[in-house]
Design an enzyme around this catalytic site. Structure first.
Site, PDB file in Angstrom:
ATOM      1  N   ASP A  90      -1.711  14.742   5.538  1.00 20.82           N
ATOM      2  CA  ASP A  90      -3.077  14.900   6.050  1.00 20.82           C
ATOM      3  C   ASP A  90      -3.600  16.317   5.866  1.00 20.82           C
ATOM      4  O   ASP A  90      -4.779  16.525   5.568  1.00 20.82           O
ATOM      5  CB  ASP A  90      -3.141  14.531   7.534  1.00 20.82           C
ATOM      6  CG  ASP A  90      -3.196  13.034   7.767  1.00 20.82           C
ATOM      7  OD1 ASP A  90      -3.201  12.283   6.762  1.00 20.82           O
ATOM      8  OD2 ASP A  90      -3.218  12.608   8.933  1.00 20.82           O
ATOM      9  N   CYS A 113     -12.751   6.736   0.670  1.00 20.10           N
ATOM     10  CA  CYS A 113     -11.487   6.970   1.376  1.00 20.10           C
ATOM     11  C   CYS A 113     -11.654   6.710   2.865  1.00 20.10           C
ATOM     12  O   CYS A 113     -10.813   6.061   3.503  1.00 20.10           O
ATOM     13  CB  CYS A 113     -11.016   8.399   1.131  1.00 20.10           C
ATOM     14  SG  CYS A 113     -10.853   8.804  -0.624  1.00 20.10           S
ATOM     15  N   TYR A 169      -9.840   3.453   5.050  1.00 24.33           N
ATOM     16  CA  TYR A 169      -8.987   3.544   6.240  1.00 24.33           C
ATOM     17  C   TYR A 169      -9.623   2.850   7.440  1.00 24.33           C
ATOM     18  O   TYR A 169      -8.924   2.239   8.253  1.00 24.33           O
ATOM     19  CB  TYR A 169      -8.667   5.004   6.552  1.00 24.33           C
ATOM     20  CG  TYR A 169      -7.586   5.542   5.650  1.00 24.33           C
ATOM     21  CD1 TYR A 169      -6.256   5.196   5.862  1.00 24.33           C
ATOM     22  CD2 TYR A 169      -7.887   6.365   4.571  1.00 24.33           C
ATOM     23  CE1 TYR A 169      -5.249   5.663   5.031  1.00 24.33           C
ATOM     24  CE2 TYR A 169      -6.897   6.839   3.728  1.00 24.33           C
ATOM     25  CZ  TYR A 169      -5.573   6.483   3.959  1.00 24.33           C
ATOM     26  OH  TYR A 169      -4.590   6.932   3.114  1.00 24.33           O
ATOM     27  N   GLU A 185      -6.750   6.738  -3.832  1.00 21.36           N
ATOM     28  CA  GLU A 185      -6.316   6.518  -2.450  1.00 21.36           C
ATOM     29  C   GLU A 185      -5.345   5.339  -2.375  1.00 21.36           C
ATOM     30  O   GLU A 185      -4.372   5.361  -1.611  1.00 21.36           O
ATOM     31  CB  GLU A 185      -7.522   6.276  -1.554  1.00 21.36           C
ATOM     32  CG  GLU A 185      -7.250   6.457  -0.081  1.00 21.36           C
ATOM     33  CD  GLU A 185      -6.832   7.883   0.269  1.00 21.36           C
ATOM     34  OE1 GLU A 185      -5.779   8.026   0.924  1.00 21.36           O
ATOM     35  OE2 GLU A 185      -7.545   8.831  -0.111  1.00 21.36           O
TER      36      GLU A 185
END
Length: 565
Positions: free
Chosen positions: A55, A161, A165, A235
């Protein structure tokens, strides 16, 4: 990839249209070992920590990209919105250790940037600096239009992205049972990314992308599309690259064990409306009618043509209507008034025997009508080569044929009147089908006589072919069998296979199945449950005749679950 921005103008902004256009990538992400492990709560903690340790590199790249995008933006409101996004990223960077502790984990102290992470961060930084394929920025970027354009490009490399998620974690959240005794260890992380707060961030980025793209030309919008797709692919590569320590149930064709073995997989599939986008019976009938009509116009002096042609279309219409009416009446008559409770295969088998007479009678009537007479073999094959498939279907079969690690058999079992049509449909391009079991048209020379070699006319015929193929294995190890279909005629094979997958399920099929005790389970939660079984018991068996069938909404789900990304 062109043409997106001319059509669908009423379907929201560019961000929404791009997400819908490339939705298959999100499906592939859902069926990775990493996401299935997360959803089931069985993911090894080392794998999870490895993932979230990356991250920091993503956040650093986001921060730099937002800083440049803020500078590029011409509108004060846009600048302020981008600045707020950057402040959020900086807060997360400064508090990353505490955030992870709140999730119940401790970040490793010796993290390094992975190659999959680097691919995306390098791509994002290159994009935000104006190093974009198809674009040439001359020296310093100074004009307001150039700056706005580059801000749009930068956000197009971030937006997918965030949306990915948000989508994946919401799908996971929807199947987590709060009543379960054993809590999912990753639930706090899932809650964070599926939250309204995270959704607001994703939507803000998409709204900015929409606004910044308004003034772009068609060619520049094509670049936005390419950047969006590339970001989504990178991704997906990142998610797929996460090191999986424990055994995983996906992809089904290649169970992830320390030393993967070759897969012993057999795939069976229906054809009409499962693979094809159109019913082959109607296609062949229409071809025959058009052929006869041309002959009638060219040879109007021929008495036979004058007699046959004007009535051919009406004859087909009558046959089609009669078949549909009798078929519907038969289905209605075999559905039990009350559900049987437990799965009743024997009762279903006996009920489906009633369909056999209808199919045979319908085929006999087609032969007697002469509707299929006069078609050339070349025309049938050309029609097959240009046949439109369901989205993603052909890609799935092409991948199977190219994959050297699959000792696979692929078998199409179909009521279609022409095996040549099916074989030519699959042989166009670089795909192929090992075997097609269907009815066949009879030729004199290379022209159809109107007669049919009737091989596949009932659910029992399909089941007999299915069992016959498996019996050919003899004493060899039993293969894992997958059957893909969507019609009532596929039910017996769907249930006999280790994994029966229903695509494009009709209301009648569901009603009939449920009344005989069949349970229909969406494939994603079904695999998550099986992954838990694998983790708890050390093994997981696919049981034929369990009465459980898995449902999907697209071929992308089938491809992702069986073959992976």
């Amino acid at each position: 990839m062109g043409g997106l921005f001319i059509e669908n103008s009423d379907e929201g902004g560019i961000a929404k249209r791009l997400w819908m256009k490339f939705k298959d990538e999100s499906i592939f992400a859902m069926y990775t070992p990493f996401v299935i492990g997360l959803a089931s709560g069985t993911l090894d903690s080392h794998t999870f920590l490895h993932c979230i340790s990356q991250d920091v590199y993503f956040l650093q790249a986001y921060s730099q990209a937002y800083e440049l995008a803020e500078e590029y933006a011409d509108d004060d409101d846009d600048k302020e919105a981008i600045a707020m996004l950057r402040k959020r990223v900086l807060r997360k960077l400064s508090d990353q250790d505490n955030i992870v502790r709140d999730w119940g984990f401790e970040l490793p102290k010796d993290g390094t940037c992975d190659s999959a992470t680097l691919k995306y961060t390098d791509f994002l930084m290159a994009t935000s600096l104006g190093k974009v394929e198809g674009e040439k920025f001359s020296g310093k970027i100074v004009t307001p239009f150039e700056k706005t354009k580059l801000a749009a490009y930068t956000l197009s490399a971030i937006a997918p992205c965030m949306r990915l998620y948000s989508f994946v974690t919401k799908e996971i959240k929807a199947i987590i049972d709060p009543e379960e005794d054993k809590r999912n260890a990753y639930e706090k992380w899932i809650d964070s990314l599926s939250s309204d707060k995270f959704e607001a961030v994703a939507s803000t980025i998409e709204d900015l992308l929409d606004k910044l793209s308004i003034s772009l030309t068609g060619g520049e919008l094509e670049i936005v599309e390419k950047l969006y797709f590339q970001a989504l692919k990178l991704e997906l590569e990142f998610i797929s690259a996460q090191p999986i320590i424990q055994s995983s149930l996906v992809p089904v064709s290649q169970v992830q064990v320390p030393v993967p073995a070759k897969s012993n997989l057999k795939v069976f599939c229906d054809f009409d409306m499962t693979c094809s986008a159109f019913d082959s019976s109607a296609l062949l009938a229409e071809m025959a009618i058009m052929t006869a009509r041309k002959a009638y116009l060219n040879e109007s002096e021929t008495q036979a043509s004058q007699v046959i042609t004007p009535d051919l279309s009406a004859a087909w219409g009558s046959l089609s209507s009669k078949y549909i009416e009798e078929y519907d009446q038969c289905i209605d008559s075999i559905i039990p008034a009350e559900a049987v409770g437990n799965f009743d295969y024997e009762g279903l088998y006996k009920a489906l025997e009633n369909l056999s007479d209808i199919e045979k009678r319908a085929n006999a009537m087609v032969v007697d009508s002469g509707v299929l007479k006069g078609l050339s073999e070349d025309d049938i094959r050309r029609a097959g080569e240009h046949l439109i498939f369901q989205s993603g279907c052909k890609k799935f079969f092409q991948e199977i044929m190219r994959n050297e690690d699959l000792t696979s058999g692929v078998h199409v079992l179909s009521y279609c009147w022409s095996g040549d049509l099916i074989r030519s449909a699959f042989s166009s391009g670089d795909s192929g089908v090992l075997s097609v079991l269907s009815n066949e048209l009879i030729y004199e020379g290379s022209i159809t006589t109107g007669e049919i070699i009737q091989k596949m006319e009932s659910p029992m015929d399909k089941l007999e072919a299915f069992n016959g193929i498996l019996n050919c294995h003899g004493n060899a190890s039993k293969p894992l069998t997958v059957y893909i279909g969507g019609s009532v005629g596929d039910l017996l094979c769907l249930l006999k296979a280790d994994i029966g997958i229903v695509i494009g399920m009709s209301a009648r099929l569901r009603t009939l199945g449920e009344q005989f005790g069949i349970t229909f389970v969406p494939l994603f939660p079904g695999l998550v449950k099986k992954q838990r079984e694998l983790s708890e018991n050390g093994c997981c068996r696919w049981n034929e005749m369990s009465g459980i069938l898995y449902t999907v909404s697209s071929w992308a789900e089938i491809h992702a679950a069986i073959l992976g990304s």
